[in-house]
Design a protein around this motif. Structure first.
Motif, PDB file in Angstrom:
ATOM      1  N   PRO A  23       0.829  -1.233   0.000  1.00 22.14           N
ATOM      2  CA  PRO A  23       0.000   0.000   0.000  1.00 22.14           C
ATOM      3  C   PRO A  23       0.856   1.274   0.000  1.00 22.14           C
ATOM      4  O   PRO A  23       1.965   1.275   0.531  1.00 22.14           O
ATOM      5  N   ASP A  24       0.300   2.361  -0.572  1.00 27.06           N
ATOM      6  CA  ASP A  24       0.967   3.676  -0.583  1.00 27.06           C
ATOM      7  C   ASP A  24       0.568   4.411   0.691  1.00 27.06           C
ATOM      8  O   ASP A  24      -0.537   4.942   0.812  1.00 27.06           O
ATOM      9  N   LEU A  25       1.430   4.445   1.669  1.00 27.08           N
ATOM     10  CA  LEU A  25       1.108   5.054   2.969  1.00 27.08           C
ATOM     11  C   LEU A  25       0.941   6.567   2.876  1.00 27.08           C
ATOM     12  O   LEU A  25       0.300   7.186   3.738  1.00 27.08           O
ATOM     13  N   ASN A  26       1.473   7.181   1.856  1.00 28.41           N
ATOM     14  CA  ASN A  26       1.316   8.636   1.698  1.00 28.41           C
ATOM     15  C   ASN A  26      -0.143   9.026   1.487  1.00 28.41           C
ATOM     16  O   ASN A  26      -0.566  10.148   1.801  1.00 28.41           O
ATOM     17  N   ALA A  27      -0.926   8.113   0.944  1.00 26.65           N
ATOM     18  CA  ALA A  27      -2.353   8.402   0.733  1.00 26.65           C
ATOM     19  C   ALA A  27      -3.053   8.638   2.073  1.00 26.65           C
ATOM     20  O   ALA A  27      -3.936   9.497   2.193  1.00 26.65           O
ATOM     21  N   TYR A  28      -2.660   7.871   3.104  1.00 20.65           N
ATOM     22  CA  TYR A  28      -3.260   8.076   4.421  1.00 20.65           C
ATOM     23  C   TYR A  28      -2.847   9.427   5.003  1.00 20.65           C
ATOM     24  O   TYR A  28      -3.627  10.110   5.674  1.00 20.65           O
ATOM     25  N   ASN A  29      -1.616   9.839   4.777  1.00 26.01           N
ATOM     26  CA  ASN A  29      -1.144  11.134   5.294  1.00 26.01           C
ATOM     27  C   ASN A  29      -1.940  12.284   4.680  1.00 26.01           C
ATOM     28  O   ASN A  29      -2.309  13.254   5.336  1.00 26.01           O
ATOM     29  N   ARG A  30      -2.243  12.146   3.372  1.00 26.66           N
ATOM     30  CA  ARG A  30      -3.006  13.222   2.721  1.00 26.66           C
ATOM     31  C   ARG A  30      -4.432  13.281   3.244  1.00 26.66           C
ATOM     32  O   ARG A  30      -5.002  14.359   3.384  1.00 26.66           O
ATOM     33  N   LEU A  31      -5.021  12.137   3.546  1.00 27.81           N
ATOM     34  CA  LEU A  31      -6.374  12.143   4.107  1.00 27.81           C
ATOM     35  C   LEU A  31      -6.418  12.778   5.493  1.00 27.81           C
ATOM     36  O   LEU A  31      -7.338  13.544   5.799  1.00 27.81           O
ATOM     37  N   VAL A  32      -5.398  12.505   6.311  1.00 24.03           N
ATOM     38  CA  VAL A  32      -5.371  13.075   7.671  1.00 24.03           C
ATOM     39  C   VAL A  32      -5.226  14.598   7.618  1.00 24.03           C
ATOM     40  O   VAL A  32      -5.824  15.338   8.406  1.00 24.03           O
ATOM     41  N   SER A  33      -4.425  15.079   6.648  1.00 25.92           N
ATOM     42  CA  SER A  33      -4.186  16.532   6.544  1.00 25.92           C
ATOM     43  C   SER A  33      -5.247  17.254   5.723  1.00 25.92           C
ATOM     44  O   SER A  33      -5.158  18.439   5.467  1.00 25.92           O
ATOM     45  N   GLY A  34      -6.285  16.540   5.304  1.00 27.59           N
ATOM     46  CA  GLY A  34      -7.369  17.139   4.534  1.00 27.59           C
ATOM     47  C   GLY A  34      -7.056  17.328   3.086  1.00 27.59           C
ATOM     48  O   GLY A  34      -7.708  18.105   2.389  1.00 27.59           O
TER      49      GLY A  34
END
Length: 502
Positions: free
Chosen positions: A487-498
């Motif tokens: 999985p691309d973990l950066n996608a979760y970071n973008r969701l958390v930061s809006g």
């Protein structure tokens, strides 16, 4: 031999004149040993006790002979040493330089003491022209994978020259018979003009009232392919092919004693090829000339081999069940690429089975199963014989079957050490350790520590009680395209930061 008057005079010189042995011998010009024998004799009664023959020439070879005869007692009577075979082995393997008679006399006497008789059969020899052969099966024991197994061997004997050839096979079925004949044809470089057989079920369906044989279809096609004629003996008249009857016995006693070790069918048949070639150097029992010269003459009368080899196989049909299996000779075989209730063809060769679909395309191949009469080698009993005669170790049947490291462990020039190590090995076996476990234990211990019993025991203990390595079971449920997915973990970071969804 001295006359009684001479013996009386020797006693007179010794007892009355008090002359010494050398003086009497010098005066009478008699060997001093003879003088001593009579001069100091006290018992003059007639000797009626049974004389015991000594065999000084044999010396230490007696121990080797003894072990071979004791080993023979554990084997089938048809595969024991003959007297002359023991002489040949002593001469060829042990460096014995004495005469044949010395060995055979001793062996004959020793066999009687061990209460073992040798069966003798008389056969009627028939006159055959060159280029004809007789064929028969024999049964023998060989060693394979540390087990004694019973196999069949096909013998082809040529009465004119007395040449003989052997091929070892797993059974007497039609495929083995014809494959063995084919292999022997190719080995000798020709085809006999006529072959003499028993009424083998692999070749003969039944005997008609007029005496004619109905041959199996496979045998008939094989016969036409190679162009030989056949003669089948009358029922219970094996003497009609007496040459091969004799060869079946002599080849077993000389080529299969001691029991050879088989690594593969190819390896053991190459061994038999060499033995048959060596046999050609023998002198013909009646014509008194080398068998090889007669064989070279007879070989010119053989038929040429056909340009193409015959495919020795039997074709039959079968149907796969719901589990994609077919049954053949009481065993089930699974065809992974098959389908339930699919019709298939089975090509049965002597050593394998091939499965074909309706388009004659090969779907699977399996080794042909055979059930052998077998017995595990009783190492403890075999070693018990050697322990009593340790000097004969290297010449025993069982020694050649031991792993190389255990041979090195036992092969000590110092007889007491050798005897001690044989006893130690026997002890480990009695305690339940296997030959392979002992071999592995010795491999873990330095050679100079092999006599340290406790250290070897530690190695044996580790082999039994060490935990096996953990192995992961194959997992077959995850789809192939997801097995290597990360999985691309950066996608979760973008969701958390809006951030925007990708």
């Amino acid at each position: 031999m001295l006359a009684m008057a001479q013996i009386d005079y020797i006693k007179h010189l010794r007892d009355v004149k008090e002359m010494d042995i050398n003086a009497i011998a010098k005066e009478l010009k008699v060997n001093w040993r003879t003088v001593k024998k009579h001069a100091d004799r006290t018992d003059w009664s007639e000797d009626t006790s049974k004389r015991k023959k000594t065999y000084r020439v044999l010396g230490n070879y007696i121990d080797i002979i003894e072990v071979w005869l004791l080993e023979d007692m554990r084997r089938h009577k048809k595969q024991r040493h003959t007297n002359i075979r023991i002489y040949h082995r002593l001469r060829d393997e042990c460096g014995f330089e004495g005469g044949t008679r010395t060995v055979t006399d001793y062996v004959s006497k020793r066999k009687k003491e061990l209460r073992k008789d040798i069966d003798k059969h008389t056969y009627i020899d028939l006159i055959h022209p060159g280029g004809e052969a007789q064929v028969d099966f024999g049964t023998a024991e060989i060693v394979h994978d540390q087990k004694v197994i019973q196999i069949k061997y096909l013998v082809m004997s040529f009465p004119y020259s007395n040449a003989g050839f052997m091929y070892i096979l797993p059974a007497e079925n039609a495929e083995c018979l014809l494959y063995g004949l084919q292999a022997l044809f190719e080995r000798i470089g020709g085809v006999p003009r006529k072959l003499w057989f028993d009424n083998l079920s692999a070749a003969v369906v039944h005997i008609k009232k007029d005496g004619k044989r109905q041959l199996t279809d496979l045998f008939q096609r094989f016969k036409l392919h190679y162009g030989f004629q056949t003669t089948f003996c009358n029922p219970a008249k094996g003497n009609e092919k007496g040459n091969v009857e004799n060869k079946v016995g002599t080849s077993r006693r000389n080529w299969l004693v001691p029991q050879p070790e088989m690594e593969s069918w190819e390896q053991i048949n190459e061994m038999m090829r060499k033995k048959a070639n060596d046999f050609l150097e023998e002198i013909h029992y009646e014509k008194k000339c080398p068998i090889r010269s007669l064989w070279e003459e007879e070989h010119q009368k053989l038929r040429f081999l056909p340009s193409e080899s015959f495919e020795v196989m039997k074709l039959s049909g079968a149907s796969l069940d719901n589990y994609r299996r077919f049954r053949w000779e009481k065993e089930f075989f699974t065809v992974p690429s098959g389908a339930g209730h699919e019709s298939v063809l089975i090509k049965a060769y002597w050593d394998r089975l091939e499965v074909l679909n309706s388009d004659y395309e090969k779907m699977a191949e399996f080794p042909r199963p055979y059930t052998f009469k077998e017995q595990v080698i009783d190492w403890k009993s075999e070693l018990a014989i050697i322990q009593k005669k340790p000097r004969a170790l290297e010449y025993t049947w069982v020694y050649s079957l031991l792993p190389e490291r255990i041979q090195l462990y036992l092969n000590q020039l110092d007889s007491p050490v050798r005897k001690k190590r044989i006893a130690q090995l026997t002890k480990w076996l009695k305690e339940g350790y296997t030959i392979n476990q002992v071999d592995n234990a010795l491999a873990e211990v330095s050679v100079h520590l092999w006599d340290q019993e406790g250290i070897v025991y530690q190695s044996l203990y580790r082999q039994i009680h060490s935990s096996p390595e953990f192995e992961f079971l194959p997992e077959a449920h995850t789809p192939h395209e997801l097995k290597d997915y990360e999985p691309d973990l950066n996608a979760y970071n973008r969701l958390v930061s809006g951030g925007a969804r990708s």
